[in-house]
Scaffold this motif. Sequence first.
Motif, PDB file in Angstrom:
ATOM      1  N   LEU A  96     115.334  -2.122   2.461  1.00  0.00           N
ATOM      2  CA  LEU A  96     114.592  -3.276   2.972  1.00  0.00           C
ATOM      3  C   LEU A  96     113.557  -2.840   4.018  1.00  0.00           C
ATOM      4  CD1 LEU A  96     117.444  -5.915   3.179  1.00  0.00           C
ATOM      5  CD2 LEU A  96     115.489  -5.915   1.638  1.00  0.00           C
ATOM      6  N   LEU A  97     113.967  -1.943   4.884  1.00  0.00           N
ATOM      7  CA  LEU A  97     113.051  -1.476   5.934  1.00  0.00           C
ATOM      8  C   LEU A  97     111.786  -0.863   5.320  1.00  0.00           C
ATOM      9  CD1 LEU A  97     112.384  -0.604   8.907  1.00  0.00           C
ATOM     10  CD2 LEU A  97     113.666   1.469   8.468  1.00  0.00           C
ATOM     11  N   TRP A  98     111.982   0.126   4.442  1.00  0.00           N
ATOM     12  CA  TRP A  98     110.829   0.813   3.858  1.00  0.00           C
ATOM     13  C   TRP A  98     110.117  -0.034   2.817  1.00  0.00           C
ATOM     14  CZ3 TRP A  98     108.156   4.371   6.080  1.00  0.00           C
ATOM     15  CH2 TRP A  98     108.766   5.119   7.084  1.00  0.00           C
ATOM     16  N   GLY A  99     110.867  -0.848   2.120  1.00  0.00           N
ATOM     17  CA  GLY A  99     110.246  -1.738   1.135  1.00  0.00           C
ATOM     18  C   GLY A  99     109.261  -2.679   1.811  1.00  0.00           C
ATOM     19  N   TRP A 100     109.719  -3.337   2.874  1.00  0.00           N
ATOM     20  CA  TRP A 100     108.851  -4.291   3.570  1.00  0.00           C
ATOM     21  C   TRP A 100     107.669  -3.598   4.251  1.00  0.00           C
ATOM     22  CZ3 TRP A 100     108.157  -8.911   2.257  1.00  0.00           C
ATOM     23  CH2 TRP A 100     109.214  -9.737   1.833  1.00  0.00           C
ATOM     24  N   LEU A 101     107.916  -2.415   4.812  1.00  0.00           N
ATOM     25  CA  LEU A 101     106.826  -1.698   5.488  1.00  0.00           C
ATOM     26  C   LEU A 101     105.717  -1.306   4.509  1.00  0.00           C
ATOM     27  CD1 LEU A 101     108.597   0.647   8.067  1.00  0.00           C
ATOM     28  CD2 LEU A 101     106.866  -1.078   8.563  1.00  0.00           C
ATOM     29  N   PHE A 103     105.215  -2.562   1.546  1.00  0.00           N
ATOM     30  CA  PHE A 103     104.658  -3.794   0.975  1.00  0.00           C
ATOM     31  C   PHE A 103     103.621  -4.392   1.938  1.00  0.00           C
ATOM     32  CE2 PHE A 103     104.828  -8.404  -0.031  1.00  0.00           C
ATOM     33  CZ  PHE A 103     104.551  -8.339  -1.388  1.00  0.00           C
ATOM     34  N   ALA A 104     103.989  -4.452   3.222  1.00  0.00           N
ATOM     35  CA  ALA A 104     103.068  -5.006   4.225  1.00  0.00           C
ATOM     36  C   ALA A 104     101.796  -4.161   4.317  1.00  0.00           C
ATOM     37  CB  ALA A 104     103.757  -5.071   5.586  1.00  0.00           C
ATOM     38  N   ALA A 105     101.971  -2.831   4.267  1.00  0.00           N
ATOM     39  CA  ALA A 105     100.809  -1.940   4.355  1.00  0.00           C
ATOM     40  C   ALA A 105      99.876  -2.148   3.155  1.00  0.00           C
ATOM     41  CB  ALA A 105     101.272  -0.483   4.436  1.00  0.00           C
ATOM     42  N   CYS A 106     100.462  -2.329   1.971  1.00  0.00           N
ATOM     43  CA  CYS A 106      99.652  -2.566   0.758  1.00  0.00           C
ATOM     44  C   CYS A 106      98.844  -3.855   0.910  1.00  0.00           C
ATOM     45  CB  CYS A 106     100.541  -2.703  -0.473  1.00  0.00           C
ATOM     46  SG  CYS A 106     101.244  -1.182  -1.038  1.00  0.00           S
ATOM     47  N   ALA A 141     105.516  -2.403  -7.094  1.00  0.00           N
ATOM     48  CA  ALA A 141     106.554  -1.381  -7.295  1.00  0.00           C
ATOM     49  C   ALA A 141     107.587  -1.421  -6.179  1.00  0.00           C
ATOM     50  CB  ALA A 141     105.916   0.004  -7.366  1.00  0.00           C
ATOM     51  N   VAL A 142     107.130  -1.560  -4.913  1.00  0.00           N
ATOM     52  CA  VAL A 142     108.118  -1.595  -3.822  1.00  0.00           C
ATOM     53  C   VAL A 142     108.858  -2.929  -3.776  1.00  0.00           C
ATOM     54  CG1 VAL A 142     107.129   0.198  -2.327  1.00  0.00           C
ATOM     55  CG2 VAL A 142     106.385  -2.155  -2.056  1.00  0.00           C
ATOM     56  N   LEU A 143     108.170  -3.990  -4.197  1.00  0.00           N
ATOM     57  CA  LEU A 143     108.839  -5.299  -4.236  1.00  0.00           C
ATOM     58  C   LEU A 143     110.003  -5.266  -5.236  1.00  0.00           C
ATOM     59  CD1 LEU A 143     108.722  -8.350  -3.340  1.00  0.00           C
ATOM     60  CD2 LEU A 143     107.369  -8.743  -5.391  1.00  0.00           C
ATOM     61  N   LEU A 144     109.714  -4.716  -6.427  1.00  0.00           N
ATOM     62  CA  LEU A 144     110.743  -4.704  -7.474  1.00  0.00           C
ATOM     63  C   LEU A 144     111.725  -3.535  -7.341  1.00  0.00           C
ATOM     64  CD1 LEU A 144     108.461  -5.610 -10.533  1.00  0.00           C
ATOM     65  CD2 LEU A 144     109.929  -7.144  -9.218  1.00  0.00           C
ATOM     66  N   GLY A 145     111.257  -2.450  -6.701  1.00  0.00           N
ATOM     67  CA  GLY A 145     112.103  -1.264  -6.610  1.00  0.00           C
ATOM     68  C   GLY A 145     112.932  -1.193  -5.335  1.00  0.00           C
ATOM     69  N   GLY A 193     117.220  -4.301  -2.600  1.00  0.00           N
ATOM     70  CA  GLY A 193     117.737  -4.258  -1.227  1.00  0.00           C
ATOM     71  C   GLY A 193     118.451  -5.538  -0.861  1.00  0.00           C
ATOM     72  N   TYR A 194     117.860  -6.683  -1.222  1.00  0.00           N
ATOM     73  CA  TYR A 194     118.498  -7.970  -0.920  1.00  0.00           C
ATOM     74  C   TYR A 194     119.757  -8.183  -1.767  1.00  0.00           C
ATOM     75  CZ  TYR A 194     114.980  -9.587   2.344  1.00  0.00           C
ATOM     76  OH  TYR A 194     114.192  -9.704   3.450  1.00  0.00           O
ATOM     77  N   ILE A 195     119.704  -7.750  -3.027  1.00  0.00           N
ATOM     78  CA  ILE A 195     120.896  -7.900  -3.888  1.00  0.00           C
ATOM     79  C   ILE A 195     122.047  -7.060  -3.305  1.00  0.00           C
ATOM     80  CG2 ILE A 195     121.852  -7.593  -6.218  1.00  0.00           C
ATOM     81  CD1 ILE A 195     118.995  -7.871  -7.324  1.00  0.00           C
ATOM     82  N   LEU A 196     121.678  -5.855  -2.860  1.00  0.00           N
ATOM     83  CA  LEU A 196     122.664  -4.952  -2.269  1.00  0.00           C
ATOM     84  C   LEU A 196     123.250  -5.550  -0.995  1.00  0.00           C
ATOM     85  CD1 LEU A 196     123.572  -2.207  -3.245  1.00  0.00           C
ATOM     86  CD2 LEU A 196     121.854  -1.130  -1.812  1.00  0.00           C
TER      87      LEU A 196
END
Lengths: 74, 205
Positions: free
Chosen positions: B36-41, B43-46, B173-177, B182-185
């Motif tokens: 979640l940490l890296w996914g959101w970071l 995603f936000a940067a993109c 890619a980061v949203l789906l990957g 991350g949220y399901i986990l």
Amino acid sequence: MFNELNPLLHQQLRLSVMSLLMNVKEADFTYIREKTGATAGNLSVQINKLAEAEYIQVKKSFKENYPLTTCSVT
Amino acid sequence: MENEKSIMSNEESLRIIRSMIESTKQDLRDNGSWFLLWGWLVFAACILHYTLMGVGYEKPYLAWMLMPIGGVISFIKGLREGKSQKVKTHIDEFMKHVLIAFLVSLFIVLGFMPKLGLSTYPLIMMVYGFWLYISGGVINFRPLRIGGIINWVLAIAAFFVEFELQLVLLGTAVLLGYIIPGYILRNKYNKAVKLNPNSSKESYV
């Protein structure tokens, strides 16, 4: 087919410790105590017996000024 | 537990072995926080990079300054988790080496960004796919493996599109990957903790 199990392992707590450590790379003394539900004194004695028989390796160190005992299977 | 009990029945021995295996199994839980940490970071940067390009800002790539911030957060988080870790599993050890391999591969791609040009983002997604697929396989979690496959597919697609669209593909890619798995986990973790509150203390990630 299989060799007889060492009588050392025919004891609840020692068998518990071995089963636990077989499953992980290493574990702290407190973790083993929580999982087995043993008293610190009893666990310490049984861990020493397993270490003497070279079934496990005991590493003593310090973590934030507190002694830390880490055990792993040899 | 009794101090000495010399003879145990086979059933009793098996019960002890099984209960110990079960008790360590419960600690092999991932609460998804790293994903979640890296996914959101990322995603936000993109999104930020894309938006800054859209408004005609001169240096839209400054959006990626979020990454060093993530690095600092990760460093602190890693130290804290390391201190509270009471047990190290074989999976921990394996994942440590996979993480090193992942980071080295990622930094090679990032380091050669000027040479790689438009191939940079596809290669980043390819490395993400590698990391996600292995992580999903090791913790036996299908959404991460699917996320890895999606990253690979999007990496191939990104080779054929312009930079702006590559940003959109990387965000997807980061949203789906990362983010969704991350949220399901996290959900799975919270449910498991509710059922067995004691095991949460030793969660390994």
